[in-house]
Design a protein around this motif. Structure first.
Motif, short mmCIF file in Angstrom:
data_model
loop_
_atom_site.label_atom_id
_atom_site.label_comp_id
_atom_site.label_asym_id
_atom_site.label_seq_id
_atom_site.Cartn_x
_atom_site.Cartn_y
_atom_site.Cartn_z
N ARG A 71 14.72 12.79 44.34
CA ARG A 71 15.78 11.79 44.55
C ARG A 71 16.58 11.65 43.27
N GLN A 72 17.78 11.11 43.41
CA GLN A 72 18.65 10.96 42.24
C GLN A 72 18.52 9.56 41.66
N LEU A 73 18.55 9.48 40.34
CA LEU A 73 18.55 8.19 39.63
C LEU A 73 19.74 7.36 40.12
N ASN A 74 19.52 6.06 40.35
CA ASN A 74 20.63 5.21 40.78
C ASN A 74 20.63 3.89 40.00
N MET A 75 21.68 3.12 40.17
CA MET A 75 21.87 1.91 39.36
C MET A 75 20.77 0.87 39.57
N VAL A 76 20.21 0.82 40.77
CA VAL A 76 19.13 -0.14 41.05
C VAL A 76 17.92 0.13 40.15
N ASP A 77 17.70 1.42 39.84
CA ASP A 77 16.55 1.79 39.01
C ASP A 77 16.56 1.07 37.66
N PHE A 78 17.74 0.81 37.14
CA PHE A 78 17.84 0.17 35.83
C PHE A 78 17.36 -1.29 35.86
N HIS A 79 17.28 -1.84 37.06
CA HIS A 79 16.79 -3.22 37.20
C HIS A 79 15.35 -3.25 37.70
N GLU A 80 14.95 -2.21 38.42
CA GLU A 80 13.59 -2.18 38.99
C GLU A 80 12.55 -1.67 38.01
N TYR A 81 12.96 -0.84 37.07
CA TYR A 81 11.98 -0.19 36.19
C TYR A 81 11.97 -0.79 34.79
N ASP A 82 10.77 -0.98 34.26
CA ASP A 82 10.59 -1.51 32.91
C ASP A 82 10.66 -0.41 31.87
N TYR A 83 10.22 0.78 32.28
CA TYR A 83 10.22 1.94 31.38
C TYR A 83 10.88 3.11 32.10
N ILE A 84 11.86 3.70 31.46
CA ILE A 84 12.49 4.92 31.97
C ILE A 84 12.29 5.99 30.91
N LEU A 85 11.54 7.04 31.29
CA LEU A 85 11.11 8.05 30.33
C LEU A 85 11.80 9.38 30.64
N ALA A 86 12.66 9.81 29.73
CA ALA A 86 13.44 11.03 29.93
C ALA A 86 12.67 12.23 29.42
N MET A 87 12.81 13.35 30.13
CA MET A 87 12.08 14.56 29.76
C MET A 87 12.73 15.29 28.59
N ASP A 88 14.05 15.15 28.42
CA ASP A 88 14.68 15.78 27.25
C ASP A 88 15.90 14.97 26.82
N ARG A 96 21.65 7.19 29.50
CA ARG A 96 22.35 6.17 28.70
C ARG A 96 23.80 6.05 29.11
N ASN A 97 24.41 7.16 29.52
CA ASN A 97 25.82 7.14 29.94
C ASN A 97 26.03 6.32 31.20
N MET A 98 25.02 6.27 32.08
CA MET A 98 25.21 5.51 33.33
C MET A 98 24.52 4.14 33.29
N MET A 99 23.90 3.83 32.15
CA MET A 99 23.10 2.60 32.02
C MET A 99 24.00 1.36 32.07
N PRO A 100 23.68 0.38 32.94
CA PRO A 100 24.45 -0.86 32.93
C PRO A 100 24.12 -1.68 31.69
N THR A 101 25.02 -2.55 31.27
CA THR A 101 24.81 -3.30 30.02
C THR A 101 23.68 -4.32 30.16
#
Ligand code: 4NP
Length: 155
Positions: A71-88, A96-101
């Motif tokens: 599935r694709q990352l979406n804006m709701v994820d930024f509110h539902e998740y406490d930790y977002i861990l990027a692979m690279d 970070r470019n799509m991250m809401p303030t």
């Protein structure tokens, strides 16, 4: 509940590997009711597909079953998740470019938590074929990440 999201580009190779490994570590620690885990891709290239056969094969070697779909990352994820861990670092930049303030999510590289390597980016096995190497890197980081989570959240 602590919510953890692993993110790569396609959500078929690296982040499903991390999700599967971390879910097993959390289950072994008896913390499945306290830590919710998922994975996503910054791209929508493979939405709906199963994980890559290389990822499934490597997970299976370690007795880990995985039945998630891309599935694709979406804006709701930024509110539902406490930790977002990027692979690279490229994934991290996209996130970070799509991250809401107004997100409170802690957004880092997964390998920031690794102890046995100074590599920061999980190499993409979609191109390298090195799924076992991905497993080793991810497992090291996931183990230490769980230690940090337990300390931070008194689990
Ligand atoms: P992943 O690997 O980000 O670890 O899932 C990739 C999967 C697919 C593509 C690139 C990387 N692709 O370009 O389709």
């Amino acid at each position: 509940m602590v919510n953890v999201l692993f993110v790569c580009l396609g959500n078929i190779c690296r982040s499903p590997m991390a999700e599967g490994v971390f879910r097993q570590l959390v289950a072994e620690a008896g913390l499945s009711d306290h830590i919710q885990i998922d994975s996503a891709g910054t791209s929508g290239y493979h939405v709906g597909e199963t994980a890559h056969s290389g990822t499934l094969r490597t997970l299976k070697k370690h007795n880990i079953d995985y039945d998630g779909r891309s599935r694709q990352l979406n804006m709701v994820d930024f509110h539902e998740y406490d930790y977002i861990l990027a692979m690279d670092t490229s994934n991290l930049r996209s996130i970070r470019n799509m991250m809401p303030t107004d997100t409170n999510a802690r957004i880092t590289l997964l390998l920031d938590y690794a102890q046995r390597t100074s590599i920061r980016d999980v190499p993409d096995p979609y191109y390298t074929g090195e799924f076992d190497k991905v497993y080793d890197l991810v497992e090291d980081a996931c183990r230490n990440f769980l230690v940090v989570l337990r300390q931070t959240h008194s689990l």
